[in-house]
Motif scaffolding. Sequence first.
Motif, PDB file in Angstrom:
ATOM      1  N   GLY A  45       6.446  18.601  17.575  1.00 36.26           N
ATOM      2  CA  GLY A  45       5.519  18.681  16.451  1.00 36.26           C
ATOM      3  C   GLY A  45       4.159  18.115  16.792  1.00 36.26           C
ATOM      4  O   GLY A  45       3.130  18.681  16.407  1.00 36.26           O
ATOM      5  N   GLU A  46       4.159  17.020  17.508  1.00 38.34           N
ATOM      6  CA  GLU A  46       2.886  16.431  17.905  1.00 38.34           C
ATOM      7  C   GLU A  46       2.128  17.333  18.870  1.00 38.34           C
ATOM      8  O   GLU A  46       0.900  17.401  18.821  1.00 38.34           O
ATOM      9  CB  GLU A  46       3.107  15.036  18.488  1.00 38.34           C
ATOM     10  N   ARG A  47       2.847  18.049  19.734  1.00 41.36           N
ATOM     11  CA  ARG A  47       2.183  19.004  20.640  1.00 41.36           C
ATOM     12  C   ARG A  47       1.508  20.119  19.848  1.00 41.36           C
ATOM     13  O   ARG A  47       0.409  20.564  20.200  1.00 41.36           O
ATOM     14  CB  ARG A  47       3.178  19.574  21.642  1.00 41.36           C
ATOM     15  N   VAL A  48       2.150  20.582  18.790  1.00 39.10           N
ATOM     16  CA  VAL A  48       1.537  21.623  17.949  1.00 39.10           C
ATOM     17  C   VAL A  48       0.243  21.089  17.343  1.00 39.10           C
ATOM     18  O   VAL A  48      -0.795  21.768  17.381  1.00 39.10           O
ATOM     19  CB  VAL A  48       2.513  22.087  16.843  1.00 39.10           C
ATOM     20  N   ILE A  49       0.291  19.893  16.806  1.00 36.61           N
ATOM     21  CA  ILE A  49      -0.902  19.289  16.202  1.00 36.61           C
ATOM     22  C   ILE A  49      -1.988  19.086  17.253  1.00 36.61           C
ATOM     23  O   ILE A  49      -3.149  19.436  17.037  1.00 36.61           O
ATOM     24  CB  ILE A  49      -0.540  17.955  15.504  1.00 36.61           C
ATOM     25  N   ASP A  50      -1.615  18.555  18.407  1.00 33.45           N
ATOM     26  CA  ASP A  50      -2.588  18.326  19.487  1.00 33.45           C
ATOM     27  C   ASP A  50      -3.222  19.623  19.960  1.00 33.45           C
ATOM     28  O   ASP A  50      -4.395  19.650  20.324  1.00 33.45           O
ATOM     29  CB  ASP A  50      -1.927  17.616  20.666  1.00 33.45           C
ATOM     30  N   SER A  51      -2.456  20.721  19.945  1.00 33.63           N
ATOM     31  CA  SER A  51      -2.983  22.001  20.425  1.00 33.63           C
ATOM     32  C   SER A  51      -4.085  22.548  19.527  1.00 33.63           C
ATOM     33  O   SER A  51      -4.829  23.441  19.931  1.00 33.63           O
ATOM     34  CB  SER A  51      -1.858  23.030  20.557  1.00 33.63           C
ATOM     35  N   ILE A 110      11.155  14.539  12.186  1.00 29.52           N
ATOM     36  CA  ILE A 110      11.794  15.849  12.258  1.00 29.52           C
ATOM     37  C   ILE A 110      11.602  16.495  13.625  1.00 29.52           C
ATOM     38  O   ILE A 110      12.561  16.921  14.256  1.00 29.52           O
ATOM     39  CB  ILE A 110      11.227  16.782  11.167  1.00 29.52           C
ATOM     40  N   ASP A 111      10.361  16.591  14.049  1.00 26.72           N
ATOM     41  CA  ASP A 111      10.027  17.388  15.228  1.00 26.72           C
ATOM     42  C   ASP A 111       9.788  16.580  16.494  1.00 26.72           C
ATOM     43  O   ASP A 111       9.741  17.154  17.580  1.00 26.72           O
ATOM     44  CB  ASP A 111       8.784  18.232  14.957  1.00 26.72           C
ATOM     45  N   GLY A 112       9.566  15.297  16.374  1.00 27.35           N
ATOM     46  CA  GLY A 112       9.307  14.493  17.556  1.00 27.35           C
ATOM     47  C   GLY A 112       8.092  14.984  18.319  1.00 27.35           C
ATOM     48  O   GLY A 112       7.084  15.374  17.735  1.00 27.35           O
ATOM     49  N   GLU A 113       8.217  15.007  19.625  1.00 26.64           N
ATOM     50  CA  GLU A 113       7.097  15.382  20.492  1.00 26.64           C
ATOM     51  C   GLU A 113       6.658  16.828  20.292  1.00 26.64           C
ATOM     52  O   GLU A 113       5.475  17.134  20.414  1.00 26.64           O
ATOM     53  CB  GLU A 113       7.467  15.161  21.951  1.00 26.64           C
ATOM     54  N   PRO A 122       0.821  -1.212   0.000  1.00 27.55           N
ATOM     55  CA  PRO A 122       0.000   0.000   0.000  1.00 27.55           C
ATOM     56  C   PRO A 122       0.857   1.266   0.000  1.00 27.55           C
ATOM     57  O   PRO A 122       1.914   1.315   0.618  1.00 27.55           O
ATOM     58  CB  PRO A 122      -0.816  -0.111   1.292  1.00 27.55           C
ATOM     59  N   THR A 123       0.403   2.256  -0.721  1.00 23.63           N
ATOM     60  CA  THR A 123       1.063   3.553  -0.737  1.00 23.63           C
ATOM     61  C   THR A 123       0.535   4.356   0.440  1.00 23.63           C
ATOM     62  O   THR A 123      -0.685   4.435   0.630  1.00 23.63           O
ATOM     63  CB  THR A 123       0.737   4.304  -2.044  1.00 23.63           C
ATOM     64  N   PRO A 124       1.438   4.915   1.235  1.00 22.42           N
ATOM     65  CA  PRO A 124       0.935   5.690   2.375  1.00 22.42           C
ATOM     66  C   PRO A 124       0.160   6.921   1.904  1.00 22.42           C
ATOM     67  O   PRO A 124       0.481   7.513   0.877  1.00 22.42           O
ATOM     68  CB  PRO A 124       2.198   6.090   3.127  1.00 22.42           C
ATOM     69  N   THR A 125      -0.855   7.263   2.658  1.00 26.38           N
ATOM     70  CA  THR A 125      -1.601   8.476   2.332  1.00 26.38           C
ATOM     71  C   THR A 125      -0.739   9.692   2.657  1.00 26.38           C
ATOM     72  O   THR A 125       0.282   9.588   3.353  1.00 26.38           O
ATOM     73  CB  THR A 125      -2.898   8.560   3.160  1.00 26.38           C
ATOM     74  N   ARG A 126      -1.138  10.845   2.162  1.00 26.53           N
ATOM     75  CA  ARG A 126      -0.429  12.082   2.481  1.00 26.53           C
ATOM     76  C   ARG A 126      -0.370  12.266   3.989  1.00 26.53           C
ATOM     77  O   ARG A 126       0.639  12.701   4.530  1.00 26.53           O
ATOM     78  CB  ARG A 126      -1.136  13.287   1.854  1.00 26.53           C
ATOM     79  N   TYR A 127      -1.475  11.968   4.670  1.00 22.46           N
ATOM     80  CA  TYR A 127      -1.517  12.134   6.121  1.00 22.46           C
ATOM     81  C   TYR A 127      -0.537  11.190   6.802  1.00 22.46           C
ATOM     82  O   TYR A 127       0.236  11.612   7.667  1.00 22.46           O
ATOM     83  CB  TYR A 127      -2.938  11.908   6.650  1.00 22.46           C
ATOM     84  N   GLN A 128      -0.545   9.919   6.439  1.00 19.72           N
ATOM     85  CA  GLN A 128       0.360   8.948   7.053  1.00 19.72           C
ATOM     86  C   GLN A 128       1.815   9.319   6.796  1.00 19.72           C
ATOM     87  O   GLN A 128       2.650   9.265   7.701  1.00 19.72           O
ATOM     88  CB  GLN A 128       0.086   7.540   6.513  1.00 19.72           C
ATOM     89  N   GLN A 129       2.114   9.675   5.548  1.00 20.96           N
ATOM     90  CA  GLN A 129       3.477  10.058   5.196  1.00 20.96           C
ATOM     91  C   GLN A 129       3.879  11.324   5.947  1.00 20.96           C
ATOM     92  O   GLN A 129       4.988  11.426   6.465  1.00 20.96           O
ATOM     93  CB  GLN A 129       3.580  10.288   3.689  1.00 20.96           C
ATOM     94  N   GLY A 130       2.964  12.280   6.023  1.00 19.47           N
ATOM     95  CA  GLY A 130       3.247  13.532   6.726  1.00 19.47           C
ATOM     96  C   GLY A 130       3.454  13.337   8.209  1.00 19.47           C
ATOM     97  O   GLY A 130       4.358  13.921   8.806  1.00 19.47           O
ATOM     98  N   LEU A 131       2.631  12.501   8.823  1.00 17.97           N
ATOM     99  CA  LEU A 131       2.762  12.243  10.256  1.00 17.97           C
ATOM    100  C   LEU A 131       4.091  11.553  10.553  1.00 17.97           C
ATOM    101  O   LEU A 131       4.778  11.913  11.521  1.00 17.97           O
ATOM    102  CB  LEU A 131       1.582  11.411  10.755  1.00 17.97           C
ATOM    103  N   ALA A 132       4.471  10.613   9.717  1.00 16.05           N
ATOM    104  CA  ALA A 132       5.761   9.941   9.906  1.00 16.05           C
ATOM    105  C   ALA A 132       6.915  10.938   9.763  1.00 16.05           C
ATOM    106  O   ALA A 132       7.867  10.921  10.553  1.00 16.05           O
ATOM    107  CB  ALA A 132       5.912   8.804   8.900  1.00 16.05           C
ATOM    108  N   ARG A 133       6.833  11.828   8.786  1.00 15.89           N
ATOM    109  CA  ARG A 133       7.900  12.819   8.577  1.00 15.89           C
ATOM    110  C   ARG A 133       7.927  13.819   9.735  1.00 15.89           C
ATOM    111  O   ARG A 133       8.986  14.188  10.222  1.00 15.89           O
ATOM    112  CB  ARG A 133       7.676  13.519   7.235  1.00 15.89           C
ATOM    113  N   LEU A 134       6.743  14.254  10.198  1.00 18.16           N
ATOM    114  CA  LEU A 134       6.649  15.163  11.342  1.00 18.16           C
ATOM    115  C   LEU A 134       7.334  14.549  12.557  1.00 18.16           C
ATOM    116  O   LEU A 134       8.129  15.213  13.232  1.00 18.16           O
ATOM    117  CB  LEU A 134       5.188  15.472  11.668  1.00 18.16           C
ATOM    118  N   ARG A 135       7.053  13.299  12.831  1.00 18.56           N
ATOM    119  CA  ARG A 135       7.654  12.618  13.992  1.00 18.56           C
ATOM    120  C   ARG A 135       9.165  12.503  13.828  1.00 18.56           C
ATOM    121  O   ARG A 135       9.904  12.639  14.794  1.00 18.56           O
ATOM    122  CB  ARG A 135       7.027  11.242  14.171  1.00 18.56           C
TER     123      ARG A 135
END
Length: 133
Positions: free
Chosen positions: A27-33, A22-25, A7-20
């Motif tokens: 980046g996830e805090r920004v998204i969660d906020s 690069i930015d780790g926690e 399966p080809t990852p979706t833009r969201y899946q690929q983006g979330l993996a790249r965010l993690r």
Amino acid sequence: MPLNTSPTPTRYQQGLARLREIDGEAGERVIDSLADIAPDFARYLIEFPFGDIYSRPGLDLRSREIAVVAALTAMGNAAPQLKVHLQAALNVGVTRPEIVEIIMQMAVYAGFPAALNGLAAAREVFAEGDAAG
């Protein structure tokens, strides 16, 4: 030749993996906020910058973060985002002395106030890193 059935990852899946990556926690805090006020905006932040742009060939993550630190420093009014990307730059191998040089270079193009703001943000990120060990 066998057909590629993985399966080809979706833009969201690929983006979330790249965010993690690069930015780790941070980046996830920004998204969660954004979850309670603008969940769609959080999705856009994952899909477009990280799923599309950061995932393109042509520049490695280190080079991309150098460009982002320079751009956010030059803006002069994006301290929260600059701090996240200063940490991201450290995460992908940019050194503290390189970060200081990048910010100082921006004084030539964006002015001393923008560079001073960038250096203040770097000081905070470096101090947080030192405190965390």
